[in-house]
Scaffold this active site. Structure first.
Site, PDB file in Angstrom:
ATOM      1  CE  LYS A 119      -3.990  -2.000   1.703  1.00  0.00           C
ATOM      2  NZ  LYS A 119      -5.107  -2.009   2.962  1.00  0.00           N
ATOM      3  CE  LYS A 205      -5.972  -8.075  -1.157  1.00  0.00           C
ATOM      4  NZ  LYS A 205      -5.774  -7.921   0.081  1.00  0.00           N
ATOM      5  CE  LYS A 208     -13.774  -4.730   1.947  1.00  0.00           C
ATOM      6  NZ  LYS A 208     -13.347  -4.562   3.414  1.00  0.00           N
TER       7      LYS A 208
HETATM    8  P1  TYM Z   1     -10.648  -6.882   4.869  1.00  0.00           P
HETATM    9  O1  TYM Z   1     -11.811  -5.897   5.448  1.00  0.00           O
HETATM   10  O2  TYM Z   1      -9.987  -6.502   3.783  1.00  0.00           O
HETATM   11  O3  TYM Z   1     -11.286  -8.278   4.610  1.00  0.00           O
HETATM   12  C1  TYM Z   1     -12.331  -8.827   5.287  1.00  0.00           C
HETATM   13  C2  TYM Z   1     -12.156 -10.428   5.395  1.00  0.00           C
HETATM   14  O4  TYM Z   1     -12.166 -10.699   3.830  1.00  0.00           O
HETATM   15  C3  TYM Z   1     -11.000 -11.389   3.590  1.00  0.00           C
HETATM   16  N1  TYM Z   1     -10.937 -11.258   2.034  1.00  0.00           N
HETATM   17  C4  TYM Z   1     -10.769 -12.149   1.207  1.00  0.00           C
HETATM   18  N2  TYM Z   1     -11.074 -13.591   1.076  1.00  0.00           N
HETATM   19  C5  TYM Z   1     -10.788 -14.155  -0.062  1.00  0.00           C
HETATM   20  N3  TYM Z   1     -10.459 -13.607  -1.148  1.00  0.00           N
HETATM   21  C6  TYM Z   1     -10.321 -12.184  -1.472  1.00  0.00           C
HETATM   22  N4  TYM Z   1     -10.130 -11.720  -2.616  1.00  0.00           N
HETATM   23  C7  TYM Z   1     -10.485 -11.288  -0.204  1.00  0.00           C
HETATM   24  N5  TYM Z   1     -10.413 -10.177  -0.088  1.00  0.00           N
HETATM   25  C8  TYM Z   1     -10.548  -9.983   1.493  1.00  0.00           C
HETATM   26  C9  TYM Z   1     -10.093 -10.944   4.333  1.00  0.00           C
HETATM   27  O5  TYM Z   1      -8.846 -12.183   4.527  1.00  0.00           O
HETATM   28  C10 TYM Z   1     -10.655 -10.874   5.731  1.00  0.00           C
HETATM   29  O6  TYM Z   1     -10.830 -12.106   6.434  1.00  0.00           O
HETATM   30  N6  TYM Z   1      -7.282  -6.452   8.551  1.00  0.00           N
HETATM   31  C11 TYM Z   1      -8.435  -7.080   8.251  1.00  0.00           C
HETATM   32  C12 TYM Z   1      -9.407  -6.771   9.242  1.00  0.00           C
HETATM   33  C13 TYM Z   1      -9.342  -6.903  10.598  1.00  0.00           C
HETATM   34  C14 TYM Z   1      -9.417  -8.404  11.324  1.00  0.00           C
HETATM   35  C15 TYM Z   1      -9.040  -8.116  12.481  1.00  0.00           C
HETATM   36  C16 TYM Z   1      -9.453  -9.661  10.788  1.00  0.00           C
HETATM   37  C17 TYM Z   1      -8.850  -6.095  11.699  1.00  0.00           C
HETATM   38  N7  TYM Z   1      -8.857  -6.724  12.697  1.00  0.00           N
HETATM   39  C18 TYM Z   1      -9.141  -9.069  13.569  1.00  0.00           C
HETATM   40  C19 TYM Z   1      -9.411 -10.689  11.694  1.00  0.00           C
HETATM   41  C20 TYM Z   1      -9.091 -10.481  13.117  1.00  0.00           C
HETATM   42  C21 TYM Z   1      -8.762  -6.674   6.780  1.00  0.00           C
HETATM   43  O7  TYM Z   1      -8.606  -5.558   6.664  1.00  0.00           O
HETATM   44  O8  TYM Z   1      -9.912  -7.565   6.215  1.00  0.00           O
END
Ligand code: TYM
Length: 343
Positions: A119, A205, A208
């Protein structure tokens, strides 16, 4: 007590990758209503709004996305009688534990986080200079989210693997230095759908960011839009519906998506489309995805008509989450030697 915790950022809308990689499993891991596990809050899910501030953001959009995402999660099946749902900033312990853990995490290990590198490096040296400290520190906030609830398992997609590893490392380090304080968590991944790729750029991947709107299927996309996006997905030369991530990344991604939404294995999907053309295959994928998302889509619009009900649910969730997080924060503060506040 073994617990499941996970979170999702309110940046933009929920997409198919989020749903298949994480949210669907959250729904499935909820304990039965009325069970001891449900009473003990075995499953905890969080809309991590503080994580959505690490890149430049619009305040009104953040407020709106946070409520919308909470509504989506309820529409997807997070049930008040079976799991906890709350907004991260409503429980102050997250920010507070982050400070303590900031002083245990090292600069070097955060610098090695690939998401930070990706990023911040997007805009070269200037990008690194102007990246927020929050972007750099983001993984420690995520570690706090997990450790605050004594979570043993963290259901995530593949892109969060390194962050959950950091949570393990920091928990082990803290426990080693200050005595047994935190449960050491581990990440869990879905069998298929851990890494849903962009439909237009199957080498990266699905995400968003608005860089590739045509390559991202949003859970709230109307059926016609989903159909169009899948039918115009990049496929590879050749015409065989065969799974080979290296040689045929586009087709392989569609095979995985189809498998994830129908419950078929990769081999079963290959068999179903053996000798069939890409066109026919894509039409089947589009139809399966539309039908898969339809109930969530319908439920979302019903729930969105009643935002007070979502707010009520979030209020209950925040109270319960706070009641769990405060003692853990107190335990960590005491272990680290902070003087308990005299009462
Ligand atoms: P975030 O908001 O980007 O994504 C939420 C969840 O979706 C999964 N994900 C995907 N899985 C498969 N293919 C994809 N293309 C894909 N894009 C996203 C992510 O792996 C995630 O599980 N840092 C985290 C949020 C977070 C979190 C936490 C997660 C903050 N604190 C504590 C677990 C525990 C994030 O940005 O996810």
């Amino acid at each position: 007590m073994a617990r499941v915790f996970s979170g999702i950022k309110p940046t933009g809308e929920m997409h198919l990758g989020n749903y298949l990689g994480a949210v669907r499993r959250w729904v499935d891991t909820q304990p039965p209503a009325g069970s001891a596990e449900a009473r003990d809050h075995h499953a905890i899910f969080c809309v991590v709004d503080l994580h959505a501030m690490t890149l430049p953001w619009d305040p009104a959009e953040l407020t709106q996305s946070t409520r919308q995402l909470a509504t989506m999660l309820v529409a997807a099946g997070l049930d008040e009688a079976r799991s906890l749902l709350f907004v991260q900033s409503h429980v102050r312990a997250h920010a507070e534990l982050t400070w303590v853990l900031n002083c245990v995490a090292s600069f070097g290990e955060l610098r090695r986080m690939t998401q930070f590198k990706d990023k911040s490096a997007k805009h070269g040296e200037a990008g690194l200079e102007s990246a927020s400290v929050g972007l750099f520190d983001y993984p420690v906030l995520m570690v706090s989210d997990i450790l605050l609830y004594d979570a043993a398992e963290v259901p995530v997609g593949d892109d969060q693997r390194q962050h959950v590893e950091l949570a393990r490392d920091i928990a082990i380090r803290f426990n080693g230095r200050f005595g047994d304080t935190f449960v050491v968590p581990k990440a869990t991944f879905p069998a298929v759908g851990a890494r849903v790729m962009d439909l237009q750029h199957p080498d990266r991947k699905m995400s968003k960011s608005d860089e590739s709107p045509q390559g991202t299927i949003l859970v709230l996309d109307p059926p016609k839009t989903i159909d169009k996006k899948i039918k115009s997905a990049v496929t590879d030369s050749g015409s065989e519906v065969r799974h080979d991530r290296d040689a045929k990344p586009g087709v392989s991604n569609l095979i995985e998506i189809y498998g994830a939404v129908t419950g078929l294995s990769i081999a079963e999907v290959e068999r179903e489309f053996d000798g069939k053309q890409y066109g026919l295959f894509k039409a089947a994928v589009a139809e399966a995805v539309v039908e898969f998302l339809r109930p969530v889509n319908t439920r979302f619009h019903e729930l969105a008509a009643n935002p007070d009900e979502i707010d009520r649910r979030l209020a209950v969730g925040a109270d319960a989450a706070e009641a769990l997080a405060e003692p853990v924060l107190a335990r960590a503060s005491l272990a680290a030697g902070l003087l308990p506040r005299p009462r």
